[in-house]
Motif scaffolding. Structure first.
Motif, PDB file in Angstrom:
ATOM      1  N   LYS A  55       0.848  -1.188   0.000  1.00 34.56           N
ATOM      2  CA  LYS A  55       0.000   0.000   0.000  1.00 34.56           C
ATOM      3  C   LYS A  55       0.880   1.234   0.000  1.00 34.56           C
ATOM      4  N   VAL A  56       0.490   2.197  -0.816  1.00 36.83           N
ATOM      5  CA  VAL A  56       1.211   3.468  -0.900  1.00 36.83           C
ATOM      6  C   VAL A  56       0.344   4.560  -0.285  1.00 36.83           C
ATOM      7  N   GLY A  57       0.956   5.458   0.475  1.00 37.98           N
ATOM      8  CA  GLY A  57       0.222   6.550   1.106  1.00 37.98           C
ATOM      9  C   GLY A  57      -0.189   7.610   0.107  1.00 37.98           C
ATOM     10  N   LYS A  58      -0.924   8.587   0.605  1.00 36.67           N
ATOM     11  CA  LYS A  58      -1.479   9.636  -0.252  1.00 36.67           C
ATOM     12  C   LYS A  58      -0.410  10.465  -0.935  1.00 36.67           C
ATOM     13  N   THR A  59       0.759  10.563  -0.323  1.00 37.41           N
ATOM     14  CA  THR A  59       1.826  11.382  -0.909  1.00 37.41           C
ATOM     15  C   THR A  59       2.942  10.545  -1.527  1.00 37.41           C
ATOM     16  N   GLY A  60       2.677   9.252  -1.734  1.00 47.23           N
ATOM     17  CA  GLY A  60       3.644   8.422  -2.439  1.00 47.23           C
ATOM     18  C   GLY A  60       4.567   7.594  -1.565  1.00 47.23           C
ATOM     19  N   ASN A  61       4.498   7.749  -0.249  1.00 43.46           N
ATOM     20  CA  ASN A  61       5.344   6.948   0.638  1.00 43.46           C
ATOM     21  C   ASN A  61       4.796   5.527   0.753  1.00 43.46           C
ATOM     22  N   ILE A  62       5.689   4.555   0.835  1.00 38.92           N
ATOM     23  CA  ILE A  62       5.273   3.165   0.988  1.00 38.92           C
ATOM     24  C   ILE A  62       4.822   2.945   2.433  1.00 38.92           C
ATOM     25  N   LYS A  63       3.577   2.504   2.629  1.00 40.53           N
ATOM     26  CA  LYS A  63       3.032   2.286   3.965  1.00 40.53           C
ATOM     27  C   LYS A  63       3.102   0.823   4.390  1.00 40.53           C
ATOM     28  N   PHE A  64       2.785  -0.085   3.464  1.00 39.27           N
ATOM     29  CA  PHE A  64       2.804  -1.517   3.764  1.00 39.27           C
ATOM     30  C   PHE A  64       3.557  -2.258   2.665  1.00 39.27           C
ATOM     31  N   VAL A  65       4.215  -3.343   3.051  1.00 37.67           N
ATOM     32  CA  VAL A  65       4.913  -4.183   2.083  1.00 37.67           C
ATOM     33  C   VAL A  65       4.535  -5.644   2.327  1.00 37.67           C
ATOM     34  N   LYS A  66       4.777  -6.463   1.312  1.00 34.47           N
ATOM     35  CA  LYS A  66       4.548  -7.896   1.414  1.00 34.47           C
ATOM     36  C   LYS A  66       5.778  -8.618   0.886  1.00 34.47           C
ATOM     37  N   ILE A  67       5.818  -9.896   1.147  1.00 25.28           N
ATOM     38  CA  ILE A  67       6.920 -10.712   0.658  1.00 25.28           C
ATOM     39  C   ILE A  67       6.330 -11.927  -0.040  1.00 25.28           C
ATOM     40  N   HIS A  68       6.906 -12.302  -1.176  1.00 27.90           N
ATOM     41  CA  HIS A  68       6.443 -13.461  -1.922  1.00 27.90           C
ATOM     42  C   HIS A  68       6.615 -14.716  -1.074  1.00 27.90           C
ATOM     43  N   ASP A  69       5.682 -15.667  -1.202  1.00 28.54           N
ATOM     44  CA  ASP A  69       5.723 -16.886  -0.390  1.00 28.54           C
ATOM     45  C   ASP A  69       7.043 -17.628  -0.548  1.00 28.54           C
ATOM     46  N   LEU A  70       7.553 -17.690  -1.774  1.00 31.05           N
ATOM     47  CA  LEU A  70       8.806 -18.422  -2.008  1.00 31.05           C
ATOM     48  C   LEU A  70       9.977 -17.745  -1.306  1.00 31.05           C
ATOM     49  N   LEU A  71       9.986 -16.414  -1.327  1.00 32.98           N
ATOM     50  CA  LEU A  71      11.070 -15.688  -0.672  1.00 32.98           C
ATOM     51  C   LEU A  71      10.946 -15.800   0.845  1.00 32.98           C
ATOM     52  N   ARG A  72       9.715 -15.825   1.325  1.00 35.22           N
ATOM     53  CA  ARG A  72       9.510 -15.997   2.769  1.00 35.22           C
ATOM     54  C   ARG A  72      10.019 -17.374   3.209  1.00 35.22           C
ATOM     55  N   ASP A  73       9.735 -18.397   2.397  1.00 29.06           N
ATOM     56  CA  ASP A  73      10.252 -19.737   2.716  1.00 29.06           C
ATOM     57  C   ASP A  73      11.777 -19.729   2.757  1.00 29.06           C
ATOM     58  N   LEU A  74      12.377 -18.987   1.834  1.00 23.20           N
ATOM     59  CA  LEU A  74      13.831 -18.874   1.825  1.00 23.20           C
ATOM     60  C   LEU A  74      14.327 -18.213   3.110  1.00 23.20           C
ATOM     61  N   CYS A  75      13.618 -17.175   3.546  1.00 21.31           N
ATOM     62  CA  CYS A  75      13.978 -16.505   4.810  1.00 21.31           C
ATOM     63  C   CYS A  75      13.922 -17.499   5.974  1.00 21.31           C
ATOM     64  N   LEU A  76      12.843 -18.278   6.026  1.00 21.41           N
ATOM     65  CA  LEU A  76      12.678 -19.226   7.121  1.00 21.41           C
ATOM     66  C   LEU A  76      13.767 -20.296   7.102  1.00 21.41           C
ATOM     67  N   ASN A  77      14.056 -20.817   5.905  1.00 28.27           N
ATOM     68  CA  ASN A  77      15.076 -21.870   5.793  1.00 28.27           C
ATOM     69  C   ASN A  77      16.460 -21.338   6.164  1.00 28.27           C
ATOM     70  N   GLN A  78      16.753 -20.124   5.683  1.00 25.48           N
ATOM     71  CA  GLN A  78      18.065 -19.547   5.981  1.00 25.48           C
ATOM     72  C   GLN A  78      18.192 -19.215   7.467  1.00 25.48           C
ATOM     73  N   SER A  79      17.111 -18.765   8.066  1.00 21.10           N
ATOM     74  CA  SER A  79      17.158 -18.432   9.498  1.00 21.10           C
ATOM     75  C   SER A  79      17.403 -19.682  10.334  1.00 21.10           C
ATOM     76  N   LYS A  80      16.827 -20.819   9.907  1.00 20.40           N
ATOM     77  CA  LYS A  80      17.085 -22.081  10.615  1.00 20.40           C
ATOM     78  C   LYS A  80      18.547 -22.491  10.472  1.00 20.40           C
ATOM     79  N   LYS A  81      19.041 -22.355   9.238  1.00 18.41           N
ATOM     80  CA  LYS A  81      20.419 -22.756   8.959  1.00 18.41           C
ATOM     81  C   LYS A  81      21.418 -21.930   9.762  1.00 18.41           C
ATOM     82  N   ASP A  82      21.181 -20.620   9.834  1.00 19.57           N
ATOM     83  CA  ASP A  82      22.113 -19.711  10.505  1.00 19.57           C
ATOM     84  C   ASP A  82      21.786 -19.512  11.980  1.00 19.57           C
ATOM     85  N   GLY A  83      20.630 -20.036  12.414  1.00 22.45           N
ATOM     86  CA  GLY A  83      20.217 -19.782  13.789  1.00 22.45           C
ATOM     87  C   GLY A  83      19.892 -18.328  14.028  1.00 22.45           C
ATOM     88  N   PHE A  84      19.372 -17.651  12.992  1.00 26.70           N
ATOM     89  CA  PHE A  84      19.123 -16.208  13.094  1.00 26.70           C
ATOM     90  C   PHE A  84      17.923 -15.915  13.988  1.00 26.70           C
TER      91      PHE A  84
END
Length: 476
Positions: A54-83
């Motif tokens: 979602k973008v605000g009235k003046t063009g600033n980014i208010k909300f963001v999302k992450i693709h499911d595949l990239l989120r899975d990558l985040c989860l897998n990498q966090s397990k691997k690194d213990g992040f």
């Protein structure tokens, strides 16, 4: 990004605060950490790693999302690194050595309790369900994010004495006194976000905490005491101050918060007869780095606040003035602000029933919203050059308004006019603006009009609908 639930829209401001408190960012070229965070976020968006939600009235980014595949990558990498460790999921390294803990929204209460007691080295707890029991060795904890809540309503803290290294605290609490009794120990605190449904006053020690960057209070009323002239601490890092009741912007306060960018204040009646100068609101103009200001005047507050003045740096202004506040006393000052991009005007009144605009006002305004000004009947402009950069105009509950300036249709940047529960005369005026521009430019206009009307009036304006003029029925 992986700590948030799947398909969640993540609030950018929350993400930025977590990055800051976790220490992921470093000062660079004299920029604030928040500015650096937004630059990194935009870089991720440009690389299509993060999706704009979602973008605000003046063009600033208010909300963001992450693709499911990239989120899975985040989860897998966090397990691997213990992040970080997500409660309810397996951990190849075991949970005793984990430093960051994520409590998902549907986590069983017993599992949360058992896991947290087995994590003596936890530095960060980010809870999506609001449930966070007390843990051992909490002196190591730096981040506690348990707000906004989803299921349980409160994370009740009995004492903060043991959280001496806390940088980020965002919780809803049952008793605010238990928070502030040990407040002086939190010298490392950067972010303070509290929700409490009781009236409370912060301790004077809050003015001696130079690390604070963000103070936000929601719930009922939060009073901020005036700093003592004996104290010499200048809160140079403080950028956001939200939720303050009856804020008194004295000269001493101005000196203490020289870099404030966002200020949200509300004024309540206290049984006496308040005067405009009781709260020194004219000193707000001295906050020379202020970019966003919200002021709300509640029922029972006697002073008019007509002496409000604004710094030239202001970009966003939201004024909600209950009752007989006369906008004519202040609109000229607002129109002269050179950088103002977003302006919301709520309630109050127009003593003459007119708003007459003159040339040169609102040079940078992109978004204008007028809401529930019951006696505004005529809105005119003496010049053809008004709102040179306006993109969106929103009118809501303006039932007495008979006309809007026809010059609005000539604004080259205009994208949308939105009208909800407005008088038939104003709706007809908007239709005439569209028809005039269709004659000049053809049906492929750069802007369109959306009108919401009461169901009983829907038939009266439905025949006005066209390619650039949409009519909808309100659901209430």
């Amino acid at each position: 990004m992986g700590v948030f639930e799947e398909d969640d829209s993540v609030r950018v401001s929350t993400l930025v605060k977590l990055w800051v408190s976790e220490g992921f960012l470093r000062p660079m070229n004299g920029k604030s950490l928040e500015t650096i965070a937004i630059e990194f976020l935009r870089d991720l968006v440009d690389r299509n790693l993060i999706l704009v939600g979602k973008v605000g009235k003046t063009g600033n980014i208010k909300f963001v999302k992450i693709h499911d595949l990239l989120r899975d990558l985040c989860l897998n990498q966090s397990k691997k690194d213990g992040f970080y460790h997500v409660i309810g999921q397996s951990s190849p390294r075991g949970i005793s050595s984990q430093r960051r803990v994520v409590v998902p929204r549907n986590a069983p209460k017993k599992k949360v309790l058992d896991d947290l007691q087995s994590m003596p080295r936890a530095r960060s707890i980010i809870s999506e369900c609001g449930r966070v029991p007390r843990i051992k060795n909490s002196r190591l904890l730096r981040t506690l994010q348990a707000y906004p809540y989803f299921e349980d309503k409160r994370y009740v803290i009995k004492s903060l004495a043991q959280y001496v290294n806390l940088r980020h605290l965002a919780v809803e609490v049952g008793s605010i006194s238990s928070i502030f009794t040990s407040f002086t120990r939190l010298w490392n605190l950067h972010i303070l976000i509290l929700c409490c449904w009781k009236v409370f006053t912060a301790p004077a020690e809050i003015w001696r905490m130079p690390q604070l960057r963000h103070i936000e209070m929601t719930g009922v009323r939060f009073y901020l005491p005036e700093p003592s002239s004996d104290d010499v601490v200048v809160m140079e890092n403080l950028l956001v101050l939200k939720g303050i009741a009856n804020f008194r912007c004295s000269e001493e306060v101005v000196k203490r918060i020289p870099n404030i960018k966002k200020l949200k204040i509300q004024y309540f009646g206290r049984g006496g007869i308040e005067q405009d100068d009781d709260y020194c609101v004219n000193n707000i103009r001295h906050l020379c780095k202020l970019e966003s200001l919200y002021v709300r005047r509640h029922y029972g507050f006697i002073a008019s606040l007509s002496v409000l003045t604004f710094p030239q740096s202001l970009k966003k202004l939201n004024l909600d003035m209950y009752g007989d506040f006369e906008w004519e006393k202040i609109l000229e000052k607002i129109g002269a602000l050179p950088l103002l991009e977003k302006f919301k005007l709520w309630e109050g009144c127009f003593g003459t029933g007119k708003w007459e605009m003159v040339e040169g006002q609102f040079p940078s305004l992109k978004h204008l919203q007028l809401f529930a000004c019951p006696n505004l009947k005529q809105w005119t402009a003496e010049s053809s050059s008004i709102f040179p950069r306006l993109e969106k105009l929103h009118l809501s509950d303006m039932r007495q308004l008979k006309e809007i300036p026809t010059q609005i249709g000539d604004i080259p940047t205009l994208q949308k006019i939105s009208m909800k529960d407005c008088g038939e005369s104003a709706v007809m005026c908007a239709k005439e603006i569209v028809e005039e521009q269709v004659e000049l430019q053809g049906e492929d206009l750069p802007f369109h009009v959306q009108v919401w009307v009461q169901r009983k009036n829907e038939a009266l304006v439905q025949n006005l609908a066209g390619p650039n003029f949409e009519v909808y029925a309100l659901q209430y």
